[in-house]
Design a protein around this motif. Structure first.
Motif, PDB file in Angstrom:
ATOM      1  N   GLU A   1      15.036 105.296  63.638  1.00 34.40           N
ATOM      2  CA  GLU A   1      16.487 105.457  63.844  1.00 34.40           C
ATOM      3  C   GLU A   1      17.137 106.039  62.597  1.00 34.40           C
ATOM      4  OE1 GLU A   1      14.311 102.878  65.128  1.00 34.40           O
ATOM      5  OE2 GLU A   1      15.642 101.414  64.174  1.00 34.40           O
ATOM      6  N   ASP A   2      16.730 105.536  61.428  1.00 32.60           N
ATOM      7  CA  ASP A   2      17.342 106.029  60.196  1.00 32.60           C
ATOM      8  C   ASP A   2      16.951 107.470  59.907  1.00 32.60           C
ATOM      9  OD1 ASP A   2      18.831 103.753  58.721  1.00 32.60           O
ATOM     10  OD2 ASP A   2      17.026 102.813  59.499  1.00 32.60           O
TER      11      ASP A   2
ATOM     12  N   TYR B   1      16.414 109.791  62.168  1.00 29.23           N
ATOM     13  CA  TYR B   1      17.170 110.714  63.018  1.00 29.23           C
ATOM     14  C   TYR B   1      18.679 110.578  62.873  1.00 29.23           C
ATOM     15  CZ  TYR B   1      12.811 112.260  64.863  1.00 29.23           C
ATOM     16  OH  TYR B   1      11.567 112.806  64.965  1.00 29.23           O
ATOM     17  N   ASP B   2      19.160 109.367  62.577  1.00 30.31           N
ATOM     18  CA  ASP B   2      20.603 109.200  62.429  1.00 30.31           C
ATOM     19  C   ASP B   2      21.092 109.746  61.097  1.00 30.31           C
ATOM     20  OD1 ASP B   2      20.810 108.024  64.822  1.00 30.31           O
ATOM     21  OD2 ASP B   2      20.863 105.962  64.108  1.00 30.31           O
ATOM     22  N   ASN B   3      20.262 109.649  60.082  1.00 28.85           N
ATOM     23  CA  ASN B   3      20.719 109.929  58.734  1.00 28.85           C
ATOM     24  C   ASN B   3      19.910 110.969  57.977  1.00 28.85           C
ATOM     25  OD1 ASN B   3      22.991 108.412  58.288  1.00 28.85           O
ATOM     26  ND2 ASN B   3      21.784 106.539  58.135  1.00 28.85           N
TER      27      ASN B   3
ATOM     28  N   MET C   1      17.736 113.125  58.503  1.00 26.26           N
ATOM     29  CA  MET C   1      17.692 114.482  59.022  1.00 26.26           C
ATOM     30  C   MET C   1      18.941 115.281  58.627  1.00 26.26           C
ATOM     31  SD  MET C   1      15.418 115.729  61.108  1.00 26.26           S
ATOM     32  CE  MET C   1      15.132 116.538  62.638  1.00 26.26           C
TER      33      MET C   1
END
Lengths: 340, 163
Positions: free
Chosen positions: A29-30, A32-34, A36
């Motif tokens: 999650e981190d 792709y959320d951040n 990237m």
């Protein structure tokens, strides 16, 4: 690139391989959320083949995806989309690559769906035609060069073999799709494409036939070409053959008896087969007796269902209805049971 | 390996800001870089470590002494590492990962990378950029495209389409 406000800032610009190591520890999650979105360099690291592989190796819970028409499990998690209804009423079909599952339902002619059981999320692949034709066994494969997933559709109209087509679509890019030439294929290969299910070994989709067992039809999704490879003619033409993907190569299980089989491996680029092991569990037969169901008229045998760890641990199922499986270590020849 | 005699050898390490540190050779050779120097016989005098400052080197030496005092028990070593890193702030961790990389200490490097990742978890993009001293080099269009792409990859579980 770096700000000049103080010299300390420089040390924080970690070199490529250190950023790589740090990001490797971040949950999905981190990433792709951040991560990237931080900068181009980071997104470049995250998209690299090495990173994807290393991250998957570190974060995936080891699981086994069993693609069987009566049983769908990943590790101990039962996938929610397949109930009894599917089995009885619907013509539901599956393919898998790198842990993703391609699922489609011929009965309702719904769109193909891709599920990532790891994070329990699902994506709908737009239909290739508004009016869906009759699909044969579609497949999903990964093109490492372009870092894209490809869905391979095999379909015909009105169940007429002469209208058979093979079309490749790239997942998530656009709706473009390309026909793959099937003209040069032998009638037998075409039959295989028409009738049989597929196995994916990353960038290659294979159509095999457990009965005729003469050739493997392989589609390279990068070059979009079909190749026919002969299958080694083993010990016994009557024994069952099973094909399993190891992720990077194709293995063939040629059973000589109900509890004995030879394992071959195919090199993807050349179609060359190498004999790997013999799995002989004849001596353990009596241990398996209580998994035999009395009323079942099928021969009682073991069928390979998947590699838990390639070249080491293989999972086998009994031909009779039971939720027990055998995990067999081909190196130490030890085995254990587990229940699905 | 290099020590033929039974008496413990002490090495002197010099940071890039000219601080000197004494450390037992048995602890210092956890660093492959230092071990190679010792084995090549260039550890006679002072070992200069040009890429590590005094503050970081002191910390690394504390770690070297601490971890080498623990017998071969991976569990205990891991809990020592966790404890050692627990009170370090981001800047110290960043210095440490660079030092561990330079000194070629893979266990420390792995532990520090994991710790940095743990600190980064659930933090905003802005926080990460600030801490890592990174300037946003995306154009607004590109940034939107990356967000969009992500949305595609991880759309929530869709409910079945009715038709």
């Amino acid at each position: 690139m770096q700000k000049k406000e103080d010299f300390n800032i420089n040390y924080r610009a970690l070199p490529y391989d250190l950023v790589f190591d740090v990001l490797l520890h971040l949950p999905e999650e981190d990433i792709y959320d951040n991560a990237m979105l931080v900068c181009r360099r980071w997104s470049h690291i995250i998209r690299s083949r090495d990173f994807v592989n290393a991250h998957r190796a570190r974060h995936s819970t080891p699981g086994l995806l069993i693609l069987d028409y009566s049983l769908h499990q990943k590790g101990k998690k039962t996938l929610g989309f397949c109930g009894n209804e599917t089995r009885q009423n619907r013509d539901c079909r599956f393919a898998s690559c790198n842990g993703l599952i391609l699922e489609y339902d011929n009965f309702s002619k719904r769109a193909h769906k891709i599920t990532n059981p790891e994070i329990n999320q699902r994506f709908v692949v737009p239909p290739i035609y508004p009016q869906m034709p009759y699909h044969r066994f579609s497949s999903i494969a990964y093109s490492a060069a372009s870092m894209e997933y490809k869905v391979v559709y095999i379909y015909d109209r009105d169940e007429d073999a002469s209208t058979l087509r093979c079309v490749i679509a790239t997942v998530g890019v656009d709706n473009s799709r390309r026909d793959v030439c099937t003209q040069h294929l032998s009638p037998e290969a075409k039959g295989q494409l028409y009738r049989n299910k597929t196995t994916t070994t990353e960038g290659f989709a294979h159509w095999t036939d457990a009965k005729t067992h003469t050739l493997v039809l392989t589609l390279n999704v990068e070059t979009e070409t079909f190749t026919q490879y002969p299958v080694p003619q083993g010990q016994d033409n009557y024994g069952d053959k099973y094909y399993l993907s190891t992720g990077k190569s194709l293995t063939l299980f040629d059973s000589g008896s109900n509890f004995f089989m030879e394992v071959w491996e195919m090199k993807l680029e050349t179609g060359e087969w190498t004999k790997m092991y013999k799995i002989d569990l004849e001596a353990q037969k009596c241990n398996f007796e209580h998994f035999r169901s009395k009323g079942c008229s099928f021969p009682f045998a073991l069928k390979p269902v998947g590699w838990l760890k390639y070249r080491e641990v293989l999972v086998l199922r009994f031909s009779h209805m039971t939720r027990f499986c055998v995990a067999y270590n081909v190196l130490t020849k030890e085995f254990d049971y587990f229940k699905l | 390996m290099a020590a033929e005699t039974g008496t413990p050898t002490t090495l002197t390490l010099k940071s890039n800001d000219d601080e000197l540190f004494s450390v037992a050779e048995s602890a210092a050779i956890l660093s492959v870089t230092i071990r190679n120097m010792v084995e090549d016989g260039c550890a006679g005098g002072v070992i200069p470590l040009d890429n590590v400052d005094g503050k970081t080197l002191a910390s690394v030496i504390t770690y070297m002494n601490g971890i080498s005092a623990i017998p071969a028990d991976e569990e205990k070593k891991k809990s020592y590492r966790d404890k050692f890193l627990s009170d370090k702030d981001f800047e110290t961790l960043a210095d440490m990962v660079l030092a561990a990389n330079y000194l070629n200490m893979s266990c420390l490097m792995d532990a520090v990378s994991a710790k940095i990742a743990q600190v980064m978890e659930k933090k905003s993009v802005g926080w990460v950029r600030r801490k890592f001293g990174i300037e946003n080099d995306y154009t607004p269009e590109e940034e939107a495209a990356v967000k969009e792409e992500h949305k595609w990859t991880f759309e929530g579980v869709e409910t079945d389409d009715d038709n």
